[in-house]
Write an enzyme that holds these catalytic residues in place. Structure first.
Site, PDB file in Angstrom:
ATOM      1  N   CYS A 174      94.340  67.211  41.977  1.00 25.10           N
ATOM      2  CA  CYS A 174      93.613  66.887  40.745  1.00 25.10           C
ATOM      3  C   CYS A 174      92.436  67.831  40.539  1.00 25.10           C
ATOM      4  O   CYS A 174      91.987  68.029  39.412  1.00 25.10           O
ATOM      5  CB  CYS A 174      93.178  65.421  40.717  1.00 25.10           C
ATOM      6  SG  CYS A 174      92.005  64.948  41.984  1.00 25.10           S
ATOM      7  N   CYS A 199      95.823  60.580  45.000  1.00 25.35           N
ATOM      8  CA  CYS A 199      94.483  60.126  44.649  1.00 25.35           C
ATOM      9  C   CYS A 199      94.588  58.989  43.638  1.00 25.35           C
ATOM     10  O   CYS A 199      95.432  59.010  42.740  1.00 25.35           O
ATOM     11  CB  CYS A 199      93.626  61.271  44.106  1.00 25.35           C
ATOM     12  SG  CYS A 199      93.798  61.588  42.352  1.00 25.35           S
ATOM     13  N   GLU A 200      93.766  57.986  43.850  1.00 28.09           N
ATOM     14  CA  GLU A 200      93.900  56.793  43.016  1.00 28.09           C
ATOM     15  C   GLU A 200      93.326  56.998  41.613  1.00 28.09           C
ATOM     16  O   GLU A 200      93.560  56.190  40.727  1.00 28.09           O
ATOM     17  CB  GLU A 200      93.254  55.582  43.697  1.00 28.09           C
ATOM     18  CG  GLU A 200      91.746  55.633  43.792  1.00 28.09           C
ATOM     19  CD  GLU A 200      91.210  54.413  44.544  1.00 28.09           C
ATOM     20  OE1 GLU A 200      91.985  53.727  45.230  1.00 28.09           O
ATOM     21  OE2 GLU A 200      89.995  54.157  44.422  1.00 28.09           O
ATOM     22  N   HIS A 201      92.586  58.079  41.416  1.00 27.07           N
ATOM     23  CA  HIS A 201      92.005  58.304  40.092  1.00 27.07           C
ATOM     24  C   HIS A 201      92.987  58.958  39.132  1.00 27.07           C
ATOM     25  O   HIS A 201      92.942  58.711  37.933  1.00 27.07           O
ATOM     26  CB  HIS A 201      90.744  59.174  40.206  1.00 27.07           C
ATOM     27  CG  HIS A 201      89.710  58.574  41.105  1.00 27.07           C
ATOM     28  ND1 HIS A 201      89.063  59.283  42.089  1.00 27.07           N
ATOM     29  CD2 HIS A 201      89.247  57.305  41.190  1.00 27.07           C
ATOM     30  CE1 HIS A 201      88.226  58.484  42.729  1.00 27.07           C
ATOM     31  NE2 HIS A 201      88.324  57.285  42.214  1.00 27.07           N
ATOM     32  N   HIS A 202      93.853  59.825  39.650  1.00 30.61           N
ATOM     33  CA  HIS A 202      94.761  60.576  38.788  1.00 30.61           C
ATOM     34  C   HIS A 202      96.220  60.413  39.177  1.00 30.61           C
ATOM     35  O   HIS A 202      97.102  60.935  38.493  1.00 30.61           O
ATOM     36  CB  HIS A 202      94.402  62.069  38.829  1.00 30.61           C
ATOM     37  CG  HIS A 202      92.973  62.359  38.492  1.00 30.61           C
ATOM     38  ND1 HIS A 202      92.001  62.519  39.461  1.00 30.61           N
ATOM     39  CD2 HIS A 202      92.349  62.478  37.300  1.00 30.61           C
ATOM     40  CE1 HIS A 202      90.840  62.747  38.871  1.00 30.61           C
ATOM     41  NE2 HIS A 202      91.012  62.717  37.569  1.00 30.61           N
ATOM     42  N   GLN A 238      90.102  60.073  49.745  1.00 33.44           N
ATOM     43  CA  GLN A 238      90.132  60.612  51.115  1.00 33.44           C
ATOM     44  C   GLN A 238      89.106  59.939  52.027  1.00 33.44           C
ATOM     45  O   GLN A 238      89.365  59.700  53.210  1.00 33.44           O
ATOM     46  CB  GLN A 238      89.908  62.131  51.064  1.00 33.44           C
ATOM     47  CG  GLN A 238      90.059  62.797  52.426  1.00 33.44           C
ATOM     48  CD  GLN A 238      89.892  64.294  52.362  1.00 33.44           C
ATOM     49  OE1 GLN A 238      90.365  64.949  51.432  1.00 33.44           O
ATOM     50  NE2 GLN A 238      89.234  64.862  53.351  1.00 33.44           N
ATOM     51  N   HIS A 271      93.155  68.819  47.084  1.00 27.66           N
ATOM     52  CA  HIS A 271      93.388  67.830  46.035  1.00 27.66           C
ATOM     53  C   HIS A 271      93.944  68.478  44.777  1.00 27.66           C
ATOM     54  O   HIS A 271      93.280  69.289  44.141  1.00 27.66           O
ATOM     55  CB  HIS A 271      92.081  67.085  45.725  1.00 27.66           C
ATOM     56  CG  HIS A 271      91.625  66.229  46.859  1.00 27.66           C
ATOM     57  ND1 HIS A 271      91.585  64.862  46.788  1.00 27.66           N
ATOM     58  CD2 HIS A 271      91.242  66.550  48.122  1.00 27.66           C
ATOM     59  CE1 HIS A 271      91.163  64.370  47.955  1.00 27.66           C
ATOM     60  NE2 HIS A 271      90.951  65.382  48.763  1.00 27.66           N
TER      61      HIS A 271
HETATM   62 ZN   LIG Z   1      91.986  62.707  41.575  1.00 28.42          ZN
END
Ligand SMILES: [Zn+2]
Length: 177
Positions: free
Chosen positions: A138, A67-70, A108, A136
């Protein structure tokens, strides 16, 4: 990498961590290999002109993404279906298309759309449907801490968007394990 180790309170010079930056770099190179996949080479010589106009479904394709956020893993399965209009692609290429878009920093929803759009642009079929079920890390490791949280996304193009009975047929085929 050393600055991350330092920031979390680690000693980058202790023996177990000495080679960690190098190992992490190699691991991430593999986990993000989708950026370096050449889409032209991927589909090269695997597109066939065939007069077949029924649904092609490749299901239960395992994928791993970040995931690009975490920059934490999410993974699961993808199902890719299309209705050819004169052109089909070699069976082994569909999982490699999924890899090309999953082995990147992703969300996703975008990954699902990118897979569908690529199949659409490559084969110009009557319709494309992509379903993705992901778990996920995260969400599992932090915050809500619920294991097994499943996220479903889909992208429908062409006839799959307009034909509800076709969509129902596809869903029953996917459910039929
Ligand atoms: Zn994430």
């Amino acid at each position: 990498m050393n600055s991350i180790l330092f920031a979390i309170g680690e000693d980058p010079d202790r023996q177990g961590l000495l080679k960690t930056p190098e190992r992490v770099a190699r691991a991430y190179e593999e986990l993000t290999s989708g950026y370096r996949t050449d889409p032209i080479a991927l589909i090269n010589e695997a597109i066939f002109n065939i007069d077949y106009h029924e649904m092609v479904l490749v299901k239960d394709i395992e994928f791993f993404s970040l995931c690009e956020h975490h920059i934490l893993p999410f993974w699961g399965i993808a199902h890719v279906a299309y209705i050819p209009d004169g052109k089909v692609i070699g069976l082994s290429k569909i999982p490699r298309i999924v890899d090309m878009f999953s082995r990147r920093l992703q969300v996703q929803e975008r990954m699902t759309t990118e897979i569908a759009t690529f199949v659409q642009d490559t084969l110009n079929p009557s319709g494309v449907a992509v379903f993705v079920e992901g778990q996920h890390m995260c969400a599992m490791m932090r915050g809500v801490k619920k294991s097994g949280v499943n996220m479903s996304t889909r992208s429908l193009l062409g006839i799959f968007k307009t034909d509800a009975s076709l969509r129902a047929e596809l869903l029953s085929q996917i459910a039929n394990r």
